[in-house]
Write a protein that holds these residues in place. Structure first.
Motif, mmCIF file in Angstrom:
data_model
loop_
_atom_site.group_PDB
_atom_site.id
_atom_site.type_symbol
_atom_site.label_atom_id
_atom_site.label_comp_id
_atom_site.label_asym_id
_atom_site.label_seq_id
_atom_site.Cartn_x
_atom_site.Cartn_y
_atom_site.Cartn_z
ATOM 1 N N VAL A 19 41.770 38.332 16.655
ATOM 2 C CA VAL A 19 42.329 39.813 16.916
ATOM 3 C C VAL A 19 42.625 40.692 15.947
ATOM 4 N N ALA A 20 43.615 40.392 15.183
ATOM 5 C CA ALA A 20 44.044 40.718 13.940
ATOM 6 C C ALA A 20 42.954 41.230 13.115
ATOM 7 N N TYR A 21 41.932 40.477 12.672
ATOM 8 C CA TYR A 21 41.027 40.770 11.767
ATOM 9 C C TYR A 21 39.995 41.843 12.592
ATOM 10 N N ALA A 22 39.919 41.684 13.922
ATOM 11 C CA ALA A 22 38.954 42.626 14.380
ATOM 12 C C ALA A 22 39.627 43.883 14.382
ATOM 13 N N LEU A 23 41.025 44.145 14.981
ATOM 14 C CA LEU A 23 41.607 45.386 14.798
ATOM 15 C C LEU A 23 41.482 46.144 13.228
ATOM 16 N N ASN A 24 41.802 45.200 12.452
ATOM 17 C CA ASN A 24 41.810 45.871 11.053
ATOM 18 C C ASN A 24 40.394 46.353 10.746
ATOM 19 N N ALA A 25 39.303 45.497 11.043
ATOM 20 C CA ALA A 25 37.979 46.150 10.680
ATOM 21 C C ALA A 25 37.490 47.228 11.423
ATOM 22 N N ARG A 26 38.402 47.509 12.499
ATOM 23 C CA ARG A 26 38.128 48.958 13.371
ATOM 24 C C ARG A 26 39.130 49.971 12.869
ATOM 25 N N GLY A 27 39.672 49.685 11.976
ATOM 26 C CA GLY A 27 40.632 50.706 11.088
ATOM 27 C C GLY A 27 41.868 50.790 11.606
ATOM 28 N N ILE A 28 42.249 49.872 12.563
ATOM 29 C CA ILE A 28 43.705 49.804 12.990
ATOM 30 C C ILE A 28 44.743 48.961 12.234
ATOM 31 N N LYS A 29 45.408 49.216 11.497
ATOM 32 C CA LYS A 29 46.178 48.512 10.299
ATOM 33 C C LYS A 29 47.058 47.621 11.020
ATOM 34 N N THR A 30 46.607 46.306 10.816
ATOM 35 C CA THR A 30 47.299 44.989 11.606
ATOM 36 C C THR A 30 47.706 44.038 10.581
ATOM 37 N N ASN A 31 48.934 43.654 10.795
ATOM 38 C CA ASN A 31 49.384 42.754 9.831
ATOM 39 C C ASN A 31 48.803 41.427 10.271
ATOM 40 N N SER A 32 48.137 40.717 9.239
ATOM 41 C CA SER A 32 47.184 39.301 9.697
ATOM 42 C C SER A 32 48.249 38.159 9.193
ATOM 43 N N ILE A 79 50.370 36.533 10.474
ATOM 44 C CA ILE A 79 51.102 36.170 11.712
ATOM 45 C C ILE A 79 50.624 34.461 11.651
ATOM 46 N N ASN A 80 51.760 33.796 12.049
ATOM 47 C CA ASN A 80 51.744 32.539 12.431
ATOM 48 C C ASN A 80 51.536 31.711 13.780
ATOM 49 N N ASN A 81 51.879 32.762 14.837
ATOM 50 C CA ASN A 81 51.567 32.184 16.024
ATOM 51 C C ASN A 81 51.687 33.322 17.048
ATOM 52 N N LEU A 82 51.504 32.912 18.199
ATOM 53 C CA LEU A 82 51.276 33.626 19.261
ATOM 54 C C LEU A 82 52.252 34.549 19.489
ATOM 55 N N HIS A 83 53.636 34.092 19.391
ATOM 56 C CA HIS A 83 54.861 34.817 19.396
ATOM 57 C C HIS A 83 54.806 36.423 18.467
ATOM 58 N N GLU A 84 54.454 35.905 17.299
ATOM 59 C CA GLU A 84 54.289 36.922 16.172
ATOM 60 C C GLU A 84 53.375 37.925 16.415
ATOM 61 N N ALA A 85 52.337 37.242 17.052
ATOM 62 C CA ALA A 85 51.065 38.209 17.323
ATOM 63 C C ALA A 85 51.220 39.284 18.388
ATOM 64 N N GLY A 86 52.031 38.811 19.245
ATOM 65 C CA GLY A 86 52.411 39.673 20.434
ATOM 66 C C GLY A 86 53.290 40.676 20.047
ATOM 67 N N LEU A 87 54.393 40.395 18.936
ATOM 68 C CA LEU A 87 55.328 41.360 18.699
ATOM 69 C C LEU A 87 54.371 42.353 17.754
ATOM 70 N N GLU A 88 53.357 41.973 17.011
ATOM 71 C CA GLU A 88 52.580 42.844 16.108
ATOM 72 C C GLU A 88 51.592 43.873 17.037
ATOM 73 N N ILE A 148 52.534 44.737 20.263
ATOM 74 C CA ILE A 148 53.732 45.905 20.665
ATOM 75 C C ILE A 148 53.982 46.790 19.789
ATOM 76 N N ARG A 149 54.019 46.450 18.460
ATOM 77 C CA ARG A 149 54.124 47.589 17.361
ATOM 78 C C ARG A 149 52.951 48.345 17.327
ATOM 79 N N ILE A 150 51.945 47.862 17.163
ATOM 80 C CA ILE A 150 50.597 48.728 17.187
ATOM 81 C C ILE A 150 50.693 49.589 18.287
ATOM 82 N N ILE A 151 50.814 49.094 19.448
ATOM 83 C CA ILE A 151 50.432 49.974 20.685
ATOM 84 C C ILE A 151 51.550 51.010 20.699
#
Ligand SMILES: Nc1ncnc2c1ncn2[C@@H]1O[C@H](COP(=O)(O)OP(=O)(O)O)[C@@H](O)[C@H]1O
Ligand SMILES: [Mg+2]
Length: 289
Positions: free
Chosen positions: A253-266, A268-277, A279-282
């Motif tokens: 998901v993180a790589y796909a968002l970056n590829a679409r120009g939505i700057k996402t921190n990749s 991340i080491n687990n689902l929890h961190e991904a969730g926080l990221e 929320i930040r993007i949204i």
């Protein structure tokens, strides 16, 4: 960033010129900057452990060159310097514990370093804490009475105590239960947070370490079939399917968002961190949808 490991046109042959001759590595080129984490993958017999031994001068290249912290590993006179710079945790290190108490086991390598006993003690305690063990309750115990997973952490503490610039761990997750594997990942993560230390994790399971690695090297029968940064691997569908590699969903998901120009921190080491990221993007995208 300075180059800390430079492997150039490296080949290695076991028992050359005999009937048992075995070419373990063919023309390998890898370089690593200080602070990077390399995940080294490949099936059984692909040459991973051979490469690990070449990094700290246990064996020397048959042809080509390995340079570590500016030291050509073939120069035998510099072997001691190399040994201080590269800490190698062998596969199943818990089988190589031989001191009668935990303190002496962790202190073993330190005692070759010309340190005062108080410095040895503080490094032993610090290293035990780093592998998630409580020093005071451990130091007098006999390692043989402890579980395999705890013994492995003690063996790793013995290497971490040496504060090597480069840490090479050969299959650190092998044979551990999920909790043991998580503890091991936490140790690796903590090491990686210190941006000056360089780490190589060898594994036959890419998924273990993918989220943490900066670069990936994949060996097959002694050949380097992929070497590059993690996102690059995504473009190699052939390799992903050949090695049945699957990125964790949250990284896809993180790589796909970056590829679409939505700057996402990749990082991340687990689902929890991904969730926080997410929320930040949204929240940052509010009003844009
Ligand atoms: N001490 C040795 N003597 C001879 N051949 C060896 C030795 N160690 C490894 N090999 C051979 O070298 C190849 C690579 O082995 P290794 O580096 O241990 O692979 P891996 O760690 O990826 O399983 C294998 O074919 C293995 O049989
Ligand atoms: Mg091996």
């Amino acid at each position: 960033m300075s180059k800390i490991i430079d492997i150039k046109d490296l080949s290695y042959i076991y028992l050359p010129g005999t009937a048992y001759q075995q070419q373990a590595l063919n023309n390998i080129n890898i370089s690593l900057n200080q602070g990077e984490l390399l995940g080294l993958f490949g099936g059984n017999g692909s040459g991973k452990s051979t490469l690990a031994k070449l990094l700290n001068g246990l064996i020397y290249p048959t042809t080509g060159r390995v340079t570590v912290c500016g030291i050509d590993t073939s120069i035998k006179a510099l072997r001691n310097d190399l040994w201080k710079k590269v800490g190698l945790v062998f596969q199943y290190p818990e089988q190589q514990i031989f001191e009668s108490n935990v303190y002496d086991e962790v202190a073993y390598g330190l005692r070759n370093l010309d340190l005062s006993e108080s410095e040895v003690k503080s490094r032993v305690y610090e290293a035990l804490k780093r592998v998630g063990l409580i020093p005071n309750s451990m130091v007098n115990l006999s390692p043989v009475k402890l579980s395999g997973g705890v013994r492995r952490r003690i063996a790793i503490a013995g290497i971490l105590a040496l504060e090597p610039e480069i840490l090479v761990m050969d299959e650190p997750m092998a044979g551990l239960d999920p909790l043991g594997q998580k503890l091991m990942l936490d140790i690796i993560k903590a090491r990686q947070e210190n941006k000056t230390q360089t780490t190589i994790i060898i594994s036959h399971n890419l998924k273990d370490i993918l989220a943490l690695a900066d670069k990936i090297a994949i060996l097959e029968k002694g050949y380097l079939v992929f070497y590059g940064e993690v996102p690059e691997l995504l473009n190699h569908i052939d390799i992903l399917s050949k090695f049945r590699l699957e990125l964790p969903d949250y990284l896809q998901v993180a790589y796909a968002l970056n590829a679409r120009g939505i700057k996402t921190n990749s990082e991340i080491n687990n689902l929890h961190e991904a969730g926080l990221e997410l929320i930040r993007i949204i929240s940052s995208q509010k009003g844009k949808f």
